[in-house]
Design a protein around this motif. Structure first.
Motif, PDB file in Angstrom:
ATOM      1  N   GLY A   1       0.810  -1.216   0.000  1.00  0.00           N
ATOM      2  CA  GLY A   1       0.000   0.000   0.000  1.00  0.00           C
ATOM      3  C   GLY A   1       0.841   1.262   0.000  1.00  0.00           C
ATOM      4  O   GLY A   1       0.472   2.266  -0.616  1.00  0.00           O
ATOM      5  N   LEU A   2       1.993   1.235   0.691  1.00  0.00           N
ATOM      6  CA  LEU A   2       2.878   2.399   0.686  1.00  0.00           C
ATOM      7  C   LEU A   2       3.470   2.633  -0.698  1.00  0.00           C
ATOM      8  O   LEU A   2       3.648   3.787  -1.119  1.00  0.00           O
ATOM      9  N   VAL A   3       3.782   1.550  -1.406  1.00  0.00           N
ATOM     10  CA  VAL A   3       4.282   1.706  -2.774  1.00  0.00           C
ATOM     11  C   VAL A   3       3.227   2.377  -3.644  1.00  0.00           C
ATOM     12  O   VAL A   3       3.510   3.341  -4.383  1.00  0.00           O
ATOM     13  N   VAL A   4       1.995   1.896  -3.560  1.00  0.00           N
ATOM     14  CA  VAL A   4       0.903   2.476  -4.348  1.00  0.00           C
ATOM     15  C   VAL A   4       0.654   3.924  -3.945  1.00  0.00           C
ATOM     16  O   VAL A   4       0.504   4.810  -4.804  1.00  0.00           O
ATOM     17  N   ALA A   5       0.606   4.200  -2.631  1.00  0.00           N
ATOM     18  CA  ALA A   5       0.318   5.547  -2.159  1.00  0.00           C
ATOM     19  C   ALA A   5       1.418   6.530  -2.552  1.00  0.00           C
ATOM     20  O   ALA A   5       1.138   7.665  -2.948  1.00  0.00           O
ATOM     21  N   ALA A   6       2.686   6.094  -2.437  1.00  0.00           N
ATOM     22  CA  ALA A   6       3.790   6.984  -2.792  1.00  0.00           C
ATOM     23  C   ALA A   6       3.784   7.300  -4.285  1.00  0.00           C
ATOM     24  O   ALA A   6       3.954   8.464  -4.688  1.00  0.00           O
ATOM     25  N   LEU A   7       3.583   6.296  -5.116  1.00  0.00           N
ATOM     26  CA  LEU A   7       3.563   6.526  -6.563  1.00  0.00           C
ATOM     27  C   LEU A   7       2.374   7.389  -6.960  1.00  0.00           C
ATOM     28  O   LEU A   7       2.507   8.322  -7.774  1.00  0.00           O
ATOM     29  N   ALA A   8       1.198   7.098  -6.397  1.00  0.00           N
ATOM     30  CA  ALA A   8       0.007   7.878  -6.746  1.00  0.00           C
ATOM     31  C   ALA A   8       0.110   9.304  -6.231  1.00  0.00           C
ATOM     32  O   ALA A   8      -0.206  10.260  -6.959  1.00  0.00           O
ATOM     33  N   GLY A   9       0.550   9.464  -4.974  1.00  0.00           N
ATOM     34  CA  GLY A   9       0.688  10.815  -4.431  1.00  0.00           C
ATOM     35  C   GLY A   9       1.717  11.634  -5.184  1.00  0.00           C
ATOM     36  O   GLY A   9       1.527  12.822  -5.428  1.00  0.00           O
ATOM     37  N   TYR A  10       2.817  10.997  -5.580  1.00  0.00           N
ATOM     38  CA  TYR A  10       3.862  11.686  -6.347  1.00  0.00           C
ATOM     39  C   TYR A  10       3.345  12.102  -7.720  1.00  0.00           C
ATOM     40  O   TYR A  10       3.584  13.230  -8.176  1.00  0.00           O
ATOM     41  N   ALA A  11       2.629  11.198  -8.389  1.00  0.00           N
ATOM     42  CA  ALA A  11       2.101  11.532  -9.713  1.00  0.00           C
ATOM     43  C   ALA A  11       1.101  12.666  -9.631  1.00  0.00           C
ATOM     44  O   ALA A  11       1.115  13.591 -10.470  1.00  0.00           O
ATOM     45  N   LEU A  12       0.225  12.650  -8.623  1.00  0.00           N
ATOM     46  CA  LEU A  12      -0.800  13.688  -8.504  1.00  0.00           C
ATOM     47  C   LEU A  12      -0.232  15.021  -8.035  1.00  0.00           C
ATOM     48  O   LEU A  12      -0.848  16.061  -8.247  1.00  0.00           O
ATOM     49  N   ALA A  13       0.935  15.013  -7.410  1.00  0.00           N
ATOM     50  CA  ALA A  13       1.510  16.253  -6.883  1.00  0.00           C
ATOM     51  C   ALA A  13       2.576  16.852  -7.789  1.00  0.00           C
ATOM     52  O   ALA A  13       2.721  18.082  -7.846  1.00  0.00           O
ATOM     53  N   VAL A  14       3.307  16.007  -8.522  1.00  0.00           N
ATOM     54  CA  VAL A  14       4.511  16.497  -9.203  1.00  0.00           C
ATOM     55  C   VAL A  14       4.435  16.349 -10.720  1.00  0.00           C
ATOM     56  O   VAL A  14       4.789  17.275 -11.454  1.00  0.00           O
ATOM     57  N   LEU A  15       3.992  15.190 -11.194  1.00  0.00           N
ATOM     58  CA  LEU A  15       4.051  14.937 -12.628  1.00  0.00           C
ATOM     59  C   LEU A  15       3.052  15.798 -13.383  1.00  0.00           C
ATOM     60  O   LEU A  15       1.862  15.822 -13.038  1.00  0.00           O
ATOM     61  N   PRO A  16       3.507  16.508 -14.399  1.00  0.00           N
ATOM     62  CA  PRO A  16       2.581  17.343 -15.179  1.00  0.00           C
ATOM     63  C   PRO A  16       1.878  16.516 -16.257  1.00  0.00           C
ATOM     64  O   PRO A  16       2.499  16.091 -17.227  1.00  0.00           O
TER      65      PRO A  16
ATOM     66  N   GLY B   1     -11.360 -16.183  -8.610  1.00  0.00           N
ATOM     67  CA  GLY B   1     -10.661 -17.210  -7.853  1.00  0.00           C
ATOM     68  C   GLY B   1      -9.851 -16.683  -6.685  1.00  0.00           C
ATOM     69  O   GLY B   1      -8.895 -17.345  -6.248  1.00  0.00           O
ATOM     70  N   LEU B   2     -10.218 -15.524  -6.149  1.00  0.00           N
ATOM     71  CA  LEU B   2      -9.459 -14.917  -5.055  1.00  0.00           C
ATOM     72  C   LEU B   2     -10.102 -15.136  -3.690  1.00  0.00           C
ATOM     73  O   LEU B   2      -9.622 -14.580  -2.696  1.00  0.00           O
ATOM     74  N   ALA B   3     -11.181 -15.911  -3.635  1.00  0.00           N
ATOM     75  CA  ALA B   3     -11.809 -16.190  -2.345  1.00  0.00           C
ATOM     76  C   ALA B   3     -10.894 -17.065  -1.502  1.00  0.00           C
ATOM     77  O   ALA B   3     -10.166 -17.923  -2.014  1.00  0.00           O
ATOM     78  N   ASN B   4     -10.938 -16.845  -0.183  1.00  0.00           N
ATOM     79  CA  ASN B   4     -10.129 -17.612   0.771  1.00  0.00           C
ATOM     80  C   ASN B   4      -8.647 -17.593   0.397  1.00  0.00           C
ATOM     81  O   ASN B   4      -7.964 -18.626   0.386  1.00  0.00           O
ATOM     82  N   SER B   5      -8.153 -16.401   0.080  1.00  0.00           N
ATOM     83  CA  SER B   5      -6.738 -16.238  -0.255  1.00  0.00           C
ATOM     84  C   SER B   5      -6.226 -14.951   0.370  1.00  0.00           C
ATOM     85  O   SER B   5      -6.990 -14.010   0.637  1.00  0.00           O
ATOM     86  N   TYR B   6      -4.916 -14.914   0.603  1.00  0.00           N
ATOM     87  CA  TYR B   6      -4.311 -13.696   1.143  1.00  0.00           C
ATOM     88  C   TYR B   6      -4.399 -12.545   0.141  1.00  0.00           C
ATOM     89  O   TYR B   6      -4.559 -11.387   0.533  1.00  0.00           O
ATOM     90  N   ALA B   7      -4.306 -12.854  -1.145  1.00  0.00           N
ATOM     91  CA  ALA B   7      -4.423 -11.810  -2.161  1.00  0.00           C
ATOM     92  C   ALA B   7      -5.799 -11.161  -2.103  1.00  0.00           C
ATOM     93  O   ALA B   7      -5.926  -9.934  -2.235  1.00  0.00           O
ATOM     94  N   GLY B   8      -6.836 -11.960  -1.894  1.00  0.00           N
ATOM     95  CA  GLY B   8      -8.176 -11.406  -1.790  1.00  0.00           C
ATOM     96  C   GLY B   8      -8.343 -10.497  -0.588  1.00  0.00           C
ATOM     97  O   GLY B   8      -9.107  -9.531  -0.620  1.00  0.00           O
ATOM     98  N   LEU B   9      -7.629 -10.798   0.498  1.00  0.00           N
ATOM     99  CA  LEU B   9      -7.695  -9.949   1.686  1.00  0.00           C
ATOM    100  C   LEU B   9      -6.917  -8.652   1.518  1.00  0.00           C
ATOM    101  O   LEU B   9      -7.310  -7.598   2.030  1.00  0.00           O
ATOM    102  N   ILE B  10      -5.807  -8.705   0.783  1.00  0.00           N
ATOM    103  CA  ILE B  10      -4.890  -7.563   0.719  1.00  0.00           C
ATOM    104  C   ILE B  10      -5.266  -6.569  -0.367  1.00  0.00           C
ATOM    105  O   ILE B  10      -5.202  -5.348  -0.149  1.00  0.00           O
ATOM    106  N   LEU B  11      -5.659  -7.036  -1.534  1.00  0.00           N
ATOM    107  CA  LEU B  11      -5.808  -6.166  -2.698  1.00  0.00           C
ATOM    108  C   LEU B  11      -6.741  -4.969  -2.476  1.00  0.00           C
ATOM    109  O   LEU B  11      -6.384  -3.847  -2.866  1.00  0.00           O
ATOM    110  N   PRO B  12      -7.933  -5.118  -1.886  1.00  0.00           N
ATOM    111  CA  PRO B  12      -8.813  -3.949  -1.752  1.00  0.00           C
ATOM    112  C   PRO B  12      -8.243  -2.842  -0.878  1.00  0.00           C
ATOM    113  O   PRO B  12      -8.686  -1.687  -0.967  1.00  0.00           O
ATOM    114  N   ALA B  13      -7.281  -3.163  -0.016  1.00  0.00           N
ATOM    115  CA  ALA B  13      -6.742  -2.161   0.906  1.00  0.00           C
ATOM    116  C   ALA B  13      -5.571  -1.385   0.329  1.00  0.00           C
ATOM    117  O   ALA B  13      -5.086  -0.439   0.959  1.00  0.00           O
TER     118      ALA B  13
END
Length: 284
Positions: free
Chosen positions: A94-109, A143-155
């Motif tokens: 999530g920090l990777v996603v947040a840093a990239l998204a925040g950087y793009a929205l703040a800096v990249l023209p 096919g993401l039910a009962n998986s760690y990926a299914g728990l993590i991805l929405p967050a």
């Protein structure tokens, strides 16, 4: 003379604030304190001294760790490990996603940057519970039910953490990015060598936000991962309520263990968290 009057006025204001804060703190902490005390009692004594209220309500005659030992020897221990694992990977990714998204929205023209940010804020304001059921159906089809990926991805795309990092990145002087570009850095190099080293506090704050959102999640894990081997702690606490009755002693012990981990993290990182939310960077 003026300074002395101002000092006396500040002292009176501090005392009034303290008189207000102490009762509020007591009322706020009372349920947690009572749950903690109850977790140390035998099950049959938890409600015996609740009404009428007496000193035995808060001071048990006997103290025992049997509830904690039983909880740690039950399937709840695996659920607690699952929660830690899901929260760890959720925060890291999530920090990777947040840093990239925040950087793009703040800096990249790029065209439409403001519209993209506005759309992200609107999406974040939509309660997750409103989309949880159709989203869980889509995850099952993939096919993401009962998986760690299914728990993590929405967050991973947490709007609040993206907003926090974007606001901080916007406060960093644009001349630093321009100087980095003139030195031959790519836009990603500017992020890695200039922006990220300056954003330790906001990154910790964003990480705590991601952790708390992931850790306290109940509805989504209940929908997407009900299997015992991937069940998380908030869902596992409900298992102590059976058809034959509720084991309140073990339930309180499980709740205290579940609350202790984020509490310790928040206490340890509170200085960075409050600093990150109060600061928006250095202005030119």
């Amino acid at each position: 003379m003026v300074n002395q009057s101002a000092t006396r006025g500040e002292a009176r204001s501090g005392r009034r604030a303290l008189l207000l804060a102490v009762p509020v703190a007591i009322v706020s902490m009372a349920p947690l304190v009572w749950a903690g005390i109850s977790s140390l009692r035998p099950g049959e004594e938890i409600f015996r001294y609740l009404s009428p209220f007496s000193w035995r309500t808060l001071f048990p005659e006997s103290v025992s760790l049997d509830n904690y030992l039983s909880v740690l020897q039950s399937p709840f221990a695996l659920a607690l490990v699952n929660s830690v694992s899901v929260a760890f990977f959720g925060v890291a990714l999530g920090l990777v996603v947040a840093a990239l998204a925040g950087y793009a929205l703040a800096v990249l023209p790029f065209p439409g940057r403001t519209a993209v940010f506005a759309f992200m804020v609107v999406c974040f304001l939509v309660p997750f519970e409103a989309i949880a059921i159709p989203l869980s159906a889509s995850f099952r089809e993939m096919g993401l039910a009962n998986s760690y990926a299914g728990l993590i991805l929405p967050a991973l795309g947490n709007g609040l953490s993206i907003f926090l990092l974007r606001q901080f990145f916007m406060g960093i002087p644009s001349s630093l990015a321009e100087a980095g570009r003139l030195d031959g850095l790519s836009w990603f190099g500017v992020l890695r060598r200039i922006y990220l080293p300056l954003s330790r506090g906001p990154m910790i704050g964003a990480g705590l936000i991601l952790f708390v959102f992931q850790w306290q999640s109940f509805l989504w894990p209940l929908l997407i991962a009900p299997a015992p081997d991937v069940r998380v702690a908030p869902v596992a606490i409900a298992d102590f309520a059976q058809e034959t009755g509720v084991d309140y002693g073990q339930m309180f012990a499980a709740a205290i263990l579940t609350a202790a981990i984020p509490l310790l993290l928040l206490l340890f990182f509170q200085r960075h968290f409050t600093g990150s939310t109060a600061s928006s960077g250095t202005k030119e």
